[in-house]
Write a protein that holds these residues in place. Structure first.
Motif, mmCIF file in Angstrom:
data_model
loop_
_atom_site.group_PDB
_atom_site.id
_atom_site.type_symbol
_atom_site.label_atom_id
_atom_site.label_comp_id
_atom_site.label_asym_id
_atom_site.label_seq_id
_atom_site.Cartn_x
_atom_site.Cartn_y
_atom_site.Cartn_z
ATOM 1 N N SER A 145 0.706 -1.302 0.030
ATOM 2 C CA SER A 145 0.173 -0.212 -0.118
ATOM 3 C C SER A 145 0.952 1.277 -0.151
ATOM 4 O O SER A 145 2.020 1.425 0.148
ATOM 5 N N THR A 146 0.257 2.254 -0.168
ATOM 6 C CA THR A 146 0.852 3.568 -0.092
ATOM 7 C C THR A 146 0.328 4.550 0.982
ATOM 8 O O THR A 146 -0.683 4.209 1.593
ATOM 9 N N LEU A 147 1.298 5.245 1.562
ATOM 10 C CA LEU A 147 0.925 6.072 2.891
ATOM 11 C C LEU A 147 1.235 7.392 2.869
ATOM 12 O O LEU A 147 2.541 7.650 2.435
ATOM 13 N N GLN A 148 0.390 8.310 3.406
ATOM 14 C CA GLN A 148 0.933 9.669 3.679
ATOM 15 C C GLN A 148 0.876 9.746 5.119
ATOM 16 O O GLN A 148 -0.149 9.639 5.997
ATOM 17 N N ILE A 149 2.020 10.240 5.647
ATOM 18 C CA ILE A 149 2.079 10.755 6.932
ATOM 19 C C ILE A 149 2.268 12.071 7.039
ATOM 20 O O ILE A 149 3.103 12.872 6.532
ATOM 21 N N GLN A 150 1.244 12.867 7.852
ATOM 22 C CA GLN A 150 1.432 14.284 7.952
ATOM 23 C C GLN A 150 1.065 14.794 9.342
ATOM 24 O O GLN A 150 0.451 14.066 10.292
ATOM 25 N N THR A 151 1.903 15.804 9.460
ATOM 26 C CA THR A 151 1.769 16.643 10.911
ATOM 27 C C THR A 151 1.605 18.075 10.733
ATOM 28 O O THR A 151 2.355 18.486 9.810
ATOM 29 N N ILE A 152 1.190 18.804 11.902
ATOM 30 C CA ILE A 152 1.298 20.442 11.726
ATOM 31 C C ILE A 152 2.280 20.940 12.686
ATOM 32 O O ILE A 152 2.079 20.361 13.949
ATOM 33 N N LEU A 153 3.223 21.633 12.412
ATOM 34 C CA LEU A 153 4.224 22.301 13.144
ATOM 35 C C LEU A 153 3.685 23.629 13.715
ATOM 36 O O LEU A 153 2.619 24.230 13.060
ATOM 37 N N TYR A 154 4.047 23.766 14.912
ATOM 38 C CA TYR A 154 3.934 25.273 15.469
ATOM 39 C C TYR A 154 4.981 25.414 16.489
ATOM 40 O O TYR A 154 5.048 24.840 17.695
ATOM 41 N N ASN A 155 6.224 26.178 16.068
ATOM 42 C CA ASN A 155 7.458 26.312 16.802
ATOM 43 C C ASN A 155 8.113 25.408 17.555
ATOM 44 O O ASN A 155 8.227 25.251 18.630
ATOM 45 N N ASN A 156 7.922 24.101 16.756
ATOM 46 C CA ASN A 156 8.696 22.891 17.315
ATOM 47 C C ASN A 156 10.104 22.961 17.167
ATOM 48 O O ASN A 156 10.808 23.726 16.375
ATOM 49 N N LYS A 157 10.782 22.218 18.222
ATOM 50 C CA LYS A 157 12.284 22.240 18.003
ATOM 51 C C LYS A 157 12.836 21.138 17.066
ATOM 52 O O LYS A 157 12.333 20.300 16.697
ATOM 53 N N LYS A 158 13.755 21.619 16.179
ATOM 54 C CA LYS A 158 14.236 21.221 14.895
ATOM 55 C C LYS A 158 14.528 19.740 15.248
ATOM 56 O O LYS A 158 14.442 18.850 14.807
ATOM 57 N N GLU A 159 15.435 19.602 16.451
ATOM 58 C CA GLU A 159 16.014 18.215 16.636
ATOM 59 C C GLU A 159 15.037 17.309 17.162
ATOM 60 O O GLU A 159 15.049 16.224 17.012
ATOM 61 N N ASP A 160 13.836 17.756 17.657
ATOM 62 C CA ASP A 160 12.698 16.827 17.925
ATOM 63 C C ASP A 160 11.986 16.437 16.674
ATOM 64 O O ASP A 160 11.955 15.185 16.615
ATOM 65 N N LEU A 161 11.930 17.075 15.757
ATOM 66 C CA LEU A 161 11.494 16.711 14.471
ATOM 67 C C LEU A 161 12.347 15.852 13.690
ATOM 68 O O LEU A 161 11.745 14.748 13.132
ATOM 69 N N ILE A 162 13.600 16.269 13.861
ATOM 70 C CA ILE A 162 14.420 15.281 12.953
ATOM 71 C C ILE A 162 14.480 13.825 13.805
ATOM 72 O O ILE A 162 14.491 12.599 13.207
ATOM 73 N N LYS A 163 14.472 14.067 15.419
ATOM 74 C CA LYS A 163 14.335 12.497 15.760
ATOM 75 C C LYS A 163 13.212 11.698 15.360
ATOM 76 O O LYS A 163 13.212 10.464 15.236
ATOM 77 N N SER A 164 12.107 12.511 15.221
ATOM 78 C CA SER A 164 10.737 11.783 14.598
ATOM 79 C C SER A 164 10.938 11.242 13.163
ATOM 80 O O SER A 164 10.654 10.240 13.205
ATOM 81 N N LEU A 165 11.513 12.168 12.437
ATOM 82 C CA LEU A 165 11.635 11.538 11.191
ATOM 83 C C LEU A 165 12.562 10.339 10.872
ATOM 84 O O LEU A 165 12.389 9.494 10.173
ATOM 85 N N ASP A 166 13.590 10.383 11.924
ATOM 86 C CA ASP A 166 14.617 9.265 12.085
ATOM 87 C C ASP A 166 13.807 8.110 12.328
ATOM 88 O O ASP A 166 14.065 6.943 12.011
ATOM 89 N N SER A 167 12.823 8.078 13.353
ATOM 90 C CA SER A 167 12.074 7.167 13.876
ATOM 91 C C SER A 167 11.148 6.503 12.793
ATOM 92 O O SER A 167 10.997 5.237 12.823
ATOM 93 N N ILE A 168 10.770 7.518 11.859
ATOM 94 C CA ILE A 168 9.890 7.119 10.614
ATOM 95 C C ILE A 168 10.819 6.239 9.828
ATOM 96 O O ILE A 168 10.503 4.928 9.624
ATOM 97 N N LYS A 169 12.034 6.468 9.449
ATOM 98 C CA LYS A 169 12.675 6.183 8.553
ATOM 99 C C LYS A 169 13.121 4.444 9.115
ATOM 100 O O LYS A 169 13.243 3.467 8.350
ATOM 101 N N ASN A 170 13.181 4.407 10.380
ATOM 102 C CA ASN A 170 13.832 3.189 11.086
ATOM 103 C C ASN A 170 12.460 2.187 11.048
ATOM 104 O O ASN A 170 12.564 1.066 10.598
ATOM 105 N N ALA A 171 11.221 2.578 11.478
ATOM 106 C CA ALA A 171 10.160 2.025 11.245
ATOM 107 C C ALA A 171 9.888 1.163 9.825
ATOM 108 O O ALA A 171 9.337 0.190 9.588
#
Lengths: 299, 676
Positions: free
Chosen positions: A2-28
Motif C-alpha cells: 500500500s501507499t501511505l501519507q504521514i502528515q503533521t502540523i508544526l507550531y514552533n517545534n524544536k528542529k532536533e525533536d522533528l529530526i528525531k521523529s523523522l529518523d524514527s519513521i525511517k527506522n520503522a
C-alpha cells in the motif's frame, strides 16, 4: 502493498525533536521492509503553521536528501496559524495514497509501528480508523480487549484510509481549531458504520509530562481550546442537557478561559456559525463524566 | 646506627620469612639482601633453618663493618640505579645462582623506586630469582585519621620516618611493581591495629570508643582492605609481559549507564522501555541489557528488539548474557561493565519520560557525587492478548506514593524508591567495593541503595520522570517470592544497618519523629514483629516466622510452621525499641492435633516489668517468652495485643517509688522529648 501519507502540523517545534521523529519513521520503514513490507511508497508531509518557518529552504533540501531512500519529504509553510484541523485538511487535500496517518509532530515511532498499525485493517474490512498506543502516558479511554473497538481515536496518532478521510471531508475545520477535532472525525466516520480500533501493539512515544501528583496540567491555551471544543461538541453531537450545564458552569466560574469559551460560543450562535447537529439518536456519541468515552482510570 | 633492628617472628622480617616458607623456596643459592641493615632477615632465616648463601649490601659503612665482624658477608655500596649496579652485583655474587632478593624498608628512602626496580628486574629475570619487598603503608588508618585533624607527624623511625621520600599505598606499590616488570605471587602484609603513629592516645580521632573513630573506621575498613596494614610485605617474580605506565584515568564513558535486566520473557515491555530511551532529550547514555538465563528463543527475541532500533540507538546498546546466579547477579555484572559516571537500573518492564536522563544530569551538575533521585509514579498494568499477540494495557491511574524526597530515616525501614527513580555514582561500586549482595533474592536494590546512600547522600528533584509498573496478571518479584522471603531479606539488611554508624545529612534532626510533637502515646501497628521458634537449638534469626497479612488491627496470625518439626519454645518480639508498653496480651497456640494452648499476662515471661495489664519494656529488644510445657508441633499461633511505642504516664506512676530517683528522672526525660 500500500501507499501511505504521514502528515503533521508544526507550531514552533524544536528542529532536533522533528529530526528525531523523522529518523524514527525511517527506522520503522526499514523494519517494516525487512519483514512483511507493508508499504511501497511513503510521503511525509509537514505543514508549518508557526509565525516564522521552523526550517529554512536549505534545511528542507538537506532533509529531503537525507531521507530520500526511505520516504518523500514535503514541507509547506502556511504563513498563518491554521490550527490542526485546517492544517491537516490542507495537507490531505490532494492526497491519493491508500492510507493516511495524522499525527503530532514530535511523535517517535516504535520500530514495529508500521507493521502493527495496519494489522486491524487486514482483519476487518469495516475498520475505519486505527489508533496507536501512546507511551509513556497511555490515554485512559476504554477499549474492548477482544476487538480493540473504542469510542474515538486521538489525533496524536490516527491511522485511516485516505478515501474515507475525504468522504467525511476531513476534519471540521470551521468548528474545531485544535481540540476535539479528532473525536468529531472519529464519530463522523463511525456514523458511516465504520469502526474505530485501538491497537496497543502499535506504540508511539508522545512526550507528555505529569505533575508530581500524577496529574496532567494543561497550559492556558490548551485549557481554553478544550473548553471551547467541549461546548461545540455538546452542541454538534446533540446533547442539549450537557450544553446547558456547561454554559451555566462556565458563566458562573471565575476562570477567564471558561468565560472566554462561552462568549465565543454565543458569538458563533449569534452569527449562525454553529455546525449542523448530528447523531440525534446518540448512536455513536458518548458523553461520560466529562469524557467522550468510558475511562479506565482518571488522569 | 639508625636502623638497628633485631629479628622477630612478629615483625615485617618475620612475614618475609613466612613467605619463603609458604612458597617453599629452596635455600640452594644466594640470598641478596639490599639495604640489609643489621642483616635481621638473615637471622630469621637461620632461626628457621634456612642456609642461603647470604650477601648483604647497605650504604652505611658502619653497619656493614659491624655485621662483617660477625662473619656475615656484606658490602658497602650506594646504588646509582643504572647498569653499574647490575655489574656490581654480578661481581659480588661471583657467578653463583641467585635465588632470592630482599628489599626491605629501602624503596621508601629513594626518589625513583621504579628506576631501581627495573634494574633489579633484569637481575631477577636472569637468575629466575624471587623478590620480596617491604615498604610502609602511608594509608594506615592512624595516618589517615590524624590527617583529618590536620596532623602529619614525622618521627625518627616508623611509618613517617623523616627520611622517607617515596610514599606507598597498596595501589602505588602495585603499579610500581607492575611498571617495573614484576607480578605479585604472595602477599603477607604486617598488620598493626595501632601503629607507631597511634598518638596522642587521647585523640578523638584515634580513641576507638569515640563516635568519630567508629565512623571513620567503618568507612576506612569498608573501602580500604589494607587500613590496618603497617607494612606491605609481598613477593614478586619477573612477569612475562611488560606493562605500560598506567595512569589513573577518569571514566571516559557517557554520563549515564542504563542497566536493564531481562529474561527475554517480556519482549513487548522491553520494546517499550527502549522506545522511551530512544526518546530521551539527553542522549549521553549507554544501555547494557543483561540477559539473565536467556533461552534460545528469548535471546533471539531480545537480539531482534536491539537490532530493530535506529542506528544511533543501536550503537549505544550492548547485550551481556549471564547464565548463573539469582536476580541480583545481573546487577553486579551490569554495574561492572558500565562505563558511565552514573548508573541507573531500568528493568525491562518499566518506562521513563523523555526527560529522565536530562533530569539526572541537571541534578548531577548541582550535586556531583551524590545519588540523584527523581520522582516516580506507580501504575497498575496488565498483559492482554489482542490480534493474536500479547499487548500491554494500563489498568489504573498514576499513583503518587513514590513522589517524595528521599528520606534516609524512612528509607531505612521501607523502600520508596523504584530503581529507575535514582542514579548512583559509579565510584562507590567501582572503587569502594559497594556491590549488590547476591545472597538477597529480593530487596537487593534497596540494600544497595542504602549502603551507597550512607556514603554519598542523596539529592532530590521533584520532577516525575518515570512510571513503576505493577503487573496485575503476570509474574513479578512479588508473585515469585513470598512475603516471608521478602521480610527475611529485609531483615538481613536491617540487621547490617543497625550495626554500622550512620551520618545524617544536615536538616535531619527536625525530621526525627521522636523529637517532634507527640503528646499522646502512640499505638504501633504490629507490622515489624516476628516470632522466634526454637527447634531444639535455641533462638536464631534464621528460625523466625513473620505474620501473615493482618485483617484485623493488632491481631497477628503466624502460619507456615514446618509440618514435621517439633518446637521446644517460642519467643515473640513485639518491637525493636525500648520504652514500649505492651498490654491486653492474648496468645493462642493451636497444635497440629487441634489442641489450643492459651496464654495471657499471667503465664508468659519477658525481659520487661509487669504493670497493670501489660508489660513495660525499659530496654531495647523487648522479648516475650511463651513457655511450652512439652515440645509440640504447631499449626498456627495467634497473638493479640496493644503496643504503645511511648509508654503512658500511669505506667510510670505505678512503678516509680517516692525515693526512687531513677524513675523520676526517666519520666522527666520522656516528658522533655514529648513537650519539645
Amino acid at each position: 502493498m500500500s501507499t501511505l501519507q504521514i502528515q503533521t502540523i508544526l507550531y514552533n517545534n524544536k528542529k532536533e525533536d522533528l529530526i528525531k521523529s523523522l529518523d524514527s519513521i525511517k527506522n520503522a520503514i526499514k523494519v517494516s521492509s525487512s519483514s512483511n513490507q507493508e508499504f511501497d511508497l511513503i510521503n511525509v508531509c509537514y505543514g508549518d503553521a508557526s509565525p516564522s518557518r521552523v526550517f529554512s529552504e536549505k534545511e528542507i533540501q538537506t532533509i529531503k536528501q537525507h531521507f530520500e531512500e526511505s520516504f518523500k519529504f514535503n514541507y509547506t509553510y502556511f504563513d498563518c496559524n491554521t490550527g490542526t484541523s485546517k492544517g491537516h485538511n490542507l495537507l490531505a487535500k490532494n492526497c491519493n495514497t491508500d492510507y493516511l496517518l495524522l499525527m503530532n509532530p514530535d511523535i517517535i515511532f516504535a520500530p514495529n509501528f508500521l507493521t502493527e498499525i495496519i494489522k486491524p485493517f487486514s482483519n476487518d474490512s469495516n475498520v475505519g480508523i486505527v489508533e496507536g498506543r501512546q507511551v509513556p502516558i497511555e490515554h485512559p479511554k476504554e477499549y474492548s480487549v477482544e476487538t480493540g473497538e473504542t469510542s474515538w481515536s486521538s489525533g496524536a496518532c490516527t491511522f485511516t484510509k485516505t478515501d474515507l478521510f475525504h468522504q467525511v471531508n476531513g476534519y471540521d475545520e470551521e468548528t474545531f481549531f485544535m481540540y476535539c477535532d479528532d473525536v468529531d472525525l472519529s464519530w463522523r466516520i463511525k456514523l458511516l458504520g465504520k469502526k474505530v480500533i485501538y491497537q496497543p501493539r502499535a506504540m508511539v512515544f508522545h512526550a507528555k509530562r505529569l505533575s508530581n501528583e500524577g496529574q496532567w496540567k494543561p497550559t492556558s491555551a490548551e485549557a481554553y481550546y478544550s473548553a471551547e471544543a467541549g461546548l461545540l461538541m455538546a452542541y454538534k453531537w446533540s446533547n442539549p442537557d450537557l450544553l446547558l450545564k456547561l454554559i451555566t458552569h462556565f458563566k458562573a466560574s471565575k476562570d477567564e478561559n471558561l468565560i472566554k469559551a462561552v462568549n465565543n460560543f454565543e458569538m458563533r450562535k449569534e452569527k449562525n456559525l454553529l455546525p449542523e447537529q448530528l447523531d440525534k439518536n446518540h448512536k455513536v456519541s458518548q458523553f461520560i463524566d466529562g469524557n467522550y468515552s468510558e475511562h479506565r482510570f482518571a488522569l | 646506627m639508625k636502623y638497628n633492628y633485631l629479628y622477630s617472628d612478629n615483625s615485617p622480617y618475620g612475614k618475609a620469612v613466612d613467605i619463603i616458607k609458604k612458597l617453599d623456596i629452596k635455600d640452594d643459592g644466594v640470598h641478596l639482601d639490599i639495604a640489609c641493615g643489621c642483616a635481621a632477615i638473615n637471622t630469621g632465616l637461620k632461626n628457621h633453618n634456612y642456609n642461603f648463601h647470604y650477601i648483604g649490601i647497605d650504604k652505611d659503612e658502619e653497619t656493614i663493618n659491624h655485621i662483617k665482624s660477625e662473619g656475615i658477608e656484606a658490602y658497602s655500596h650506594t646504588f646509582s640505579c643504572d647498569e653499574s649496579d647490575l655489574n656490581y652485583i654480578e661481581k659480588i655474587i661471583q657467578g653463583k645462582k641467585l635465588k632470592l632478593v630482599t628489599i626491605l624498608d629501602f624503596l621508601e628512602h629513594i626518589p625513583t623506586p621504579e628506576c631501581f626496580l627495573k634494574m633489579i628486574n633484569k637481575l631477577c629475570k636472569k637468575h629466575n630469582a624471587l623478590l620480596i619487598v617491604s615498604v610502609p603503608n602511608i594509608c594506615h588508618k592512624d595516618i589517615a585519621f590524624k590527617m583529618m585533624e590536620g596532623k602529619f607527624e614525622y618521627t625518627k623511625t616508623g611509618l613517617l620516618d623523616t627520611t622517607h621520600i617515596s610514599l606507598f599505598s597498596s595501589n602505588r606499590l602495585e603499579q610500581c611493581m607492575k611498571n617495573s616488570g614484576f607480578q605479585q605471587v604472595c602477599n603477607n602484609d604486617f598488620i598493626l591495629e595501632k601503629s607507631d603513629q597511634n598518638f596522642p592516645t587521647d585523640s578523638t580521632f584515634l580513641s576507638n570508643s569515640t563516635t568519630t573513630y567508629k565512623y571513620l573506621n567503618h568507612i576506612k575498613t569498608l573501602i580500604d582492605p589494607f587500613s590496618n596494614v603497617s607494612q606491605f610485605v609481598r613477593a614478586y617474580s619477573p612477569s612475562e609481559k611488560t606493562h605500560k605506565n598506567e595512569q589513573n584515568n577518569c571514566s571516559s564513558g557517557p554520563f549515564l549507564s542504563v542497566v536493564t535486566r531481562t529474561q527475554g520473557k517480556r519482549i513487548e515491555a522491553l520494546t517499550e522501555t527502549l522506545l522511551c530511551l530512544t526518546a530521551q532529550t539527553n542522549t549521553d547514555f549507554e544501555v547494557l541489557i543483561i540477559g539473565h538465563k536467556l533461552t534460545n528463543d528469548g535471546q533471539i527475541a531480545v537480539e531482534k528488539v536491539i537490532n530493530d532500533l535506529p542506528n544511533w540507538m543501536r550503537q549505544k546498546v550492548r547485550l551481556i548474557k549471564v547464565n548463573h546466579g539469582n536476580r541480583t547477579t545481573p546487577l553486579n555484572v551490569g554495574f561492572e561493565a558500565a562505563t558511565g559516571k552514573y548508573i541507573s537500573v531500568l528493568d525491562d518492564d518499566d518506562i521513563v519520560f523523555d526527560n529522565w536522563v536530562e533530569e539526572f544530569h541537571n541534578l548531577f551538575k548541582k550535586f556531583p557525587g551524590t545519588i540523584l533521585h527523581t520522582y516516580s509514579l506507580k501504575q497498575k498494568w496488565e498483559e492482554i492478548e489482542i490480534y493474536e499477540s500479547k499487548a500491554l494495557r494500563a489498568c489504573g491511574g498514576p499513583d503518587d506514593s513514590f513522589c517524595k524526597d528521599f528520606n534516609i530515616l524512612e528509607q531505612v525501614k521501607n523502600n520508596f524508591c523504584p530503581t529507575m527513580s535514582y542514579a548512583c555514582p559509579s565510584y562507590p561500586f567501582k572503587k569502594l567495593g559497594i556491590k549488590f549482595n547476591e545472597q538477597l533474592s529480593t530487596t537487593e536494590d534497596w540494600d544497595f541503595l542504602m549502603r551507597t546512600a550512607f556514603l554519598t547522600g542523596v539529592s532530590n528533584s521533584d520532577k516525575v520522570t518515570s512510571i513503576y509498573r505493577i503487573w496485575t496478571n503476570s509474574a513479578n518479584s512479588y508473585s515469585e517470592h513470598n512475603r516471608h522471603e521478602w521480610m527475611k531479606n529485609e531483615n538481613v539488611s536491617k540487621n547490617y544497618f543497625n550495626k554500622i554508624p550512620i551520618v545524617l545529612p544536615e536538616g535531619y534532626v527536625a525530621k526525627i519523629p521522636f523529637c517532634l510533637n507527640c503528646n499522646k502515646s502512640q499505638k504501633t501497628d504490629l507490622v515489624l514483629t516476628k516470632l522466634y521458634v526454637d527447634y531444639g537449638h535455641g533462638f536464631s534469626e534464621s528460625d523466625t516466622i513473620f505474620p501473615t497479612r493482618q485483617k484485623i488491627k493488632n491481631n497477628l496470625v503466624f502460619e507456615g510452621f514446618p509440618n514435621k518439626k517439633i518446637i521446644h519454645a517460642l519467643r515473640f518480639d513485639p518491637s525493636e525499641y525500648n520504652m514500649v508498653w505492651v498490654s491486653n496480651i492474648d496468645i493462642k497456640i493451636i497444635t497440629t492435633e487441634d489442641q489450643t494452648l492459651n496464654y495471657t499476662l499471667n503465664n508468659i515471661f519477658s525481659n520487661g516489668l509487669k504493670v497493670y495489664n501489660g508489660i513495660l519494656f525499659l530496654k531495647s529488644d523487648p522479648q516475650i517468652h511463651i513457655p511450652l510445657t512439652k515440645p509440640i508441633k504447631i499449626k498456627t499461633a495467634k497473638i493479640s495485643c496493644n503496643i504503645d511505642s511511648n509508654a503512658p504516664d500511669f505506667v510510670f506512676d505505678k512503678i516509680s517509688k517516692k525515693k526512687n530517683i531513677f524513675f523520676k528522672i526517666l519520666r522527666k526525660i520522656k516528658n522533655t522529648f514529648i513537650n519539645n
